[in-house]
Design a protein around this motif. Structure first.
Motif, PDB file in Angstrom:
ATOM      1  N   ARG A 219       4.219   7.704 -19.111  1.00 34.40           N
ATOM      2  CA  ARG A 219       3.991   8.173 -17.738  1.00 34.40           C
ATOM      3  C   ARG A 219       3.254   7.164 -16.873  1.00 34.40           C
ATOM      4  NH1 ARG A 219       0.802  12.431 -17.029  1.00 34.40           N
ATOM      5  NH2 ARG A 219       0.109  12.848 -19.148  1.00 34.40           N
ATOM      6  N   ALA A 220       2.758   6.096 -17.480  1.00 34.03           N
ATOM      7  CA  ALA A 220       2.125   5.008 -16.723  1.00 34.03           C
ATOM      8  C   ALA A 220       2.737   3.708 -17.221  1.00 34.03           C
ATOM      9  CB  ALA A 220       0.612   5.014 -16.911  1.00 34.03           C
ATOM     10  N   ARG A 221       3.705   3.220 -16.474  1.00 33.97           N
ATOM     11  CA  ARG A 221       4.480   2.047 -16.863  1.00 33.97           C
ATOM     12  C   ARG A 221       4.088   0.862 -15.972  1.00 33.97           C
ATOM     13  NH1 ARG A 221       7.604   6.650 -16.622  1.00 33.97           N
ATOM     14  NH2 ARG A 221       7.962   6.214 -14.391  1.00 33.97           N
ATOM     15  N   PHE A 222       4.054  -0.309 -16.557  1.00 31.59           N
ATOM     16  CA  PHE A 222       3.603  -1.493 -15.825  1.00 31.59           C
ATOM     17  C   PHE A 222       4.614  -2.626 -15.978  1.00 31.59           C
ATOM     18  CE2 PHE A 222      -0.126   0.924 -17.149  1.00 31.59           C
ATOM     19  CZ  PHE A 222      -0.752   1.117 -15.942  1.00 31.59           C
ATOM     20  N   SER A 223       4.763  -3.412 -14.910  1.00 35.22           N
ATOM     21  CA  SER A 223       5.708  -4.525 -14.974  1.00 35.22           C
ATOM     22  C   SER A 223       5.241  -5.662 -14.071  1.00 35.22           C
ATOM     23  CB  SER A 223       7.108  -4.073 -14.546  1.00 35.22           C
ATOM     24  OG  SER A 223       7.122  -3.710 -13.176  1.00 35.22           O
ATOM     25  N   LEU A 224       5.762  -6.847 -14.360  1.00 36.28           N
ATOM     26  CA  LEU A 224       5.481  -8.042 -13.565  1.00 36.28           C
ATOM     27  C   LEU A 224       6.558  -8.111 -12.479  1.00 36.28           C
ATOM     28  CD1 LEU A 224       3.322 -10.357 -13.973  1.00 36.28           C
ATOM     29  CD2 LEU A 224       5.221 -11.726 -14.855  1.00 36.28           C
ATOM     30  N   THR A 225       6.268  -7.510 -11.333  1.00 34.20           N
ATOM     31  CA  THR A 225       7.270  -7.338 -10.280  1.00 34.20           C
ATOM     32  C   THR A 225       6.654  -7.581  -8.918  1.00 34.20           C
ATOM     33  OG1 THR A 225       8.336  -5.617 -11.633  1.00 34.20           O
ATOM     34  CG2 THR A 225       8.980  -5.748  -9.314  1.00 34.20           C
ATOM     35  N   ASP A 226       7.369  -8.309  -8.068  1.00 34.09           N
ATOM     36  CA  ASP A 226       6.967  -8.496  -6.683  1.00 34.09           C
ATOM     37  C   ASP A 226       7.291  -7.229  -5.898  1.00 34.09           C
ATOM     38  OD1 ASP A 226       7.436  -9.408  -3.753  1.00 34.09           O
ATOM     39  OD2 ASP A 226       6.558 -11.199  -4.684  1.00 34.09           O
ATOM     40  N   TYR A 227       6.428  -6.865  -4.971  1.00 31.29           N
ATOM     41  CA  TYR A 227       6.642  -5.635  -4.210  1.00 31.29           C
ATOM     42  C   TYR A 227       7.963  -5.650  -3.443  1.00 31.29           C
ATOM     43  CZ  TYR A 227       5.214  -8.104   0.098  1.00 31.29           C
ATOM     44  OH  TYR A 227       5.150  -8.967   1.156  1.00 31.29           O
ATOM     45  N   ARG A 228       8.471  -6.848  -3.162  1.00 34.95           N
ATOM     46  CA  ARG A 228       9.726  -6.973  -2.418  1.00 34.95           C
ATOM     47  C   ARG A 228      10.944  -6.688  -3.272  1.00 34.95           C
ATOM     48  NH1 ARG A 228       7.037 -12.351   0.155  1.00 34.95           N
ATOM     49  NH2 ARG A 228       6.237 -12.364  -1.975  1.00 34.95           N
ATOM     50  N   ASP A 229      10.742  -6.542  -4.583  1.00 32.98           N
ATOM     51  CA  ASP A 229      11.875  -6.391  -5.502  1.00 32.98           C
ATOM     52  C   ASP A 229      11.920  -5.028  -6.190  1.00 32.98           C
ATOM     53  OD1 ASP A 229      12.610  -9.040  -4.947  1.00 32.98           O
ATOM     54  OD2 ASP A 229      11.259  -9.806  -6.497  1.00 32.98           O
ATOM     55  N   VAL A 230      11.153  -4.064  -5.709  1.00 32.44           N
ATOM     56  CA  VAL A 230      11.122  -2.733  -6.321  1.00 32.44           C
ATOM     57  C   VAL A 230      12.282  -1.903  -5.758  1.00 32.44           C
ATOM     58  CG1 VAL A 230       9.753  -0.639  -6.647  1.00 32.44           C
ATOM     59  CG2 VAL A 230       8.622  -2.873  -6.570  1.00 32.44           C
ATOM     60  N   PRO A 231      13.032  -1.184  -6.621  1.00 27.20           N
ATOM     61  CA  PRO A 231      14.165  -0.402  -6.118  1.00 27.20           C
ATOM     62  C   PRO A 231      13.786   0.935  -5.477  1.00 27.20           C
ATOM     63  CG  PRO A 231      14.088  -0.306  -8.517  1.00 27.20           C
ATOM     64  CD  PRO A 231      13.044  -1.286  -8.098  1.00 27.20           C
ATOM     65  N   GLY A 232      12.904   1.729  -6.106  1.00 28.91           N
ATOM     66  CA  GLY A 232      12.519   3.025  -5.536  1.00 28.91           C
ATOM     67  C   GLY A 232      13.639   4.037  -5.632  1.00 28.91           C
ATOM     68  N   PRO A 233      13.550   5.198  -4.929  1.00 33.64           N
ATOM     69  CA  PRO A 233      12.414   5.595  -4.077  1.00 33.64           C
ATOM     70  C   PRO A 233      11.339   6.329  -4.877  1.00 33.64           C
ATOM     71  CG  PRO A 233      14.156   7.208  -3.862  1.00 33.64           C
ATOM     72  CD  PRO A 233      14.667   6.163  -4.814  1.00 33.64           C
ATOM     73  N   TYR A 234      10.202   6.610  -4.216  1.00 30.53           N
ATOM     74  CA  TYR A 234       9.059   7.279  -4.836  1.00 30.53           C
ATOM     75  C   TYR A 234       8.538   8.393  -3.939  1.00 30.53           C
ATOM     76  CZ  TYR A 234       8.847   3.431  -8.176  1.00 30.53           C
ATOM     77  OH  TYR A 234       9.148   2.525  -9.165  1.00 30.53           O
ATOM     78  N   ASP A 235       7.908   9.372  -4.602  1.00 31.09           N
ATOM     79  CA  ASP A 235       7.243  10.428  -3.837  1.00 31.09           C
ATOM     80  C   ASP A 235       5.983   9.907  -3.155  1.00 31.09           C
ATOM     81  OD1 ASP A 235       8.851  12.850  -4.607  1.00 31.09           O
ATOM     82  OD2 ASP A 235       8.201  12.252  -6.615  1.00 31.09           O
ATOM     83  N   ARG A 236       5.294   9.006  -3.823  1.00 33.23           N
ATOM     84  CA  ARG A 236       4.026   8.499  -3.326  1.00 33.23           C
ATOM     85  C   ARG A 236       3.928   7.005  -3.595  1.00 33.23           C
ATOM     86  NH1 ARG A 236       4.385  12.889  -1.468  1.00 33.23           N
ATOM     87  NH2 ARG A 236       2.827  14.588  -1.482  1.00 33.23           N
TER      88      ARG A 236
END
Length: 405
Positions: A219-236
């Motif tokens: 439930r808490a996942r972490f990755s080495l990702t630039d904010y410009r490359d996140v697919p989404g969407p998210y509730d928050r």
């Protein structure tokens, strides 16, 4: 202007005795406060300080050109900060501002990764020596003046969680997740699922280890990702202490990204340091040695980008002096473990970080820097129309019976 003229015009309060090269002694200030004595070791250092005080003083202290013989660097910085006055800068033309911003703060993907590594990939063990147990490297929330740093950092996380109006099962993106403390707290206490992203390999490794140890890796996942490359969407979406690394040329892309990544009824909370005097420049010493590519924004620079992204500003809170107290705690803890840190790094590093923590505290205590928390939504009715829900949620999070395991 000569160094003597500069110092006499700058230090009008306090009690500073400064020995210049050649033995000439300056008595500066009005004699109030604790007496301080310092010495500039050479004419070359005196010239460097006079030419570029914002860069030269820090370099002189770190490299031995400025020696404190009575008092410590925190006292010296506090005296300089208490005397500092805002000076009106000559306005640059639009072309000059455009070039400055893109040269210093462009922060394309490769530069962003390099700048993060410069500061955050130093050593997890370094940060363990002076941060709280959860390794929160951002402004704490001192809801009571007698709070410990650990209590104030937990209060910060719950204060933010309350503003997010979280519900179990919702998806959350944590932009700039650090060592995972915020994401893990949200997952553990509110039952949401969190994707934390960072550009620091050191932070990523520890965040993943902590999630595994708590049984929260699902439930808490972490990755080495630039904010410009996140697919989404998210509730928050939550971002704490990361926006200072975005850079002005990227503000529109950042908030366009927040809008793209939020669901239609989504909510975001952006927590960032802010400057009070309007658009300005990053301190030269900080930009060179501590946070390359960093810039502390004025709200007047942030809000237009939010508006153009089509987001509603649903709440703004200004935290005054909370970061000054946070930095005081870090500075004192750093001093307590200084011998260990010098063994891990070296003496020059310790002097550099003493100066960094000291001038950072001074900026919040004497220069009006603050922290803003901006709550954003895509729909005008995404949240209750009064702030009562925030207080209710914050109180509920302090009750162990209400936490979600």
């Amino acid at each position: 202007m000569s160094l003597q003229s500069f110092l006499r015009n700058t230090v009008r309060e306090g009690d500073l005795t400064l020995e210049l090269p050649g033995g000439h002694v300056l008595k500066l200030g009005d004699g109030s406060g604790p007496p301080l004595k310092a010495r500039i070791t050479s004419a070359a250092w005196a010239a460097r300080i006079a030419a570029k005080p914002g860069l030269g003083v820090g370099e002189a202290y770190v490299d031995g050109g400025l020696v404190l013989e009575q008092g410590d660097i925190a006292d010296f910085i506090d005296l300089i900060g208490a005397n500092a006055k805002f000076k009106k800068r000559k306005k640059r033309g639009p072309l000059a501002r455009w070039w400055r911003d893109r040269r210093r703060e462009a922060n394309h993907r490769r530069a962003a990764r390099r700048n993060v590594a410069h500061h955050y990939d130093l050593s997890n063990e370094l940060y363990r020596r002076f941060l709280d147990e959860d390794m929160q490297y951002s402004c704490a929330y001192f809801a009571r003046p007698d709070m410990t740093l650990e209590e104030a950092q937990l209060a910060k996380k719950r204060h933010i969680a309350a503003k997010l109006a979280l519900q179990p099962g919702q998806t959350v993106l944590d932009i700039g997740c650090g060592w995972g403390g915020m994401a893990l707290t949200l997952a553990e206490e509110t039952g949401v699922e969190v994707d934390g992203i960072t550009l620091s390999t050191e932070q990523l490794a520890l965040a993943q280890q902590r999630a595994e140890a708590k049984g929260l890796s699902g439930r808490a996942r972490f990755s080495l990702t630039d904010y410009r490359d996140v697919p989404g969407p998210y509730d928050r979406i939550v971002s704490v202490g990361m926006f200072e690394h975005v850079g002005r040329p990227n503000y529109q892309a950042y908030f366009d990204g927040v809008a793209r990544l939020l669901k239609d009824d989504g909510v975001a909370l952006i927590h960032s340091i802010g400057r009070p005097e309007g658009p300005n420049v990053t301190n030269a010493w900080v930009a060179k040695y501590i946070f390359p590519g960093g810039y502390i924004p004025a709200l007047s620079e942030v809000l237009p980008a939010i508006e153009r992204a089509g987001l509603y500003v649903t709440d703004i809170e200004i935290l005054r002096l909370h970061y000054a107290e946070t930095l005081k705690n870090w500075r004192e803890r750093f001093a307590d473990r200084r011998e260990e840190i010098a063994g891990m790094m070296d003496e020059r590093f310790c002097r550099m970080w003493e100066f960094y923590l000291g001038i950072s505290e001074m900026a919040f205590r004497h220069r009006g820097h603050f922290v803003f928390q901006v709550q954003l939504a895509k729909r005008i009715d995404a949240l209750p129309v009064t702030r009562d829900y925030m207080g209710e949620a914050e109180r509920a999070l302090t009750s162990p019976a209400r936490r979600v395991a």
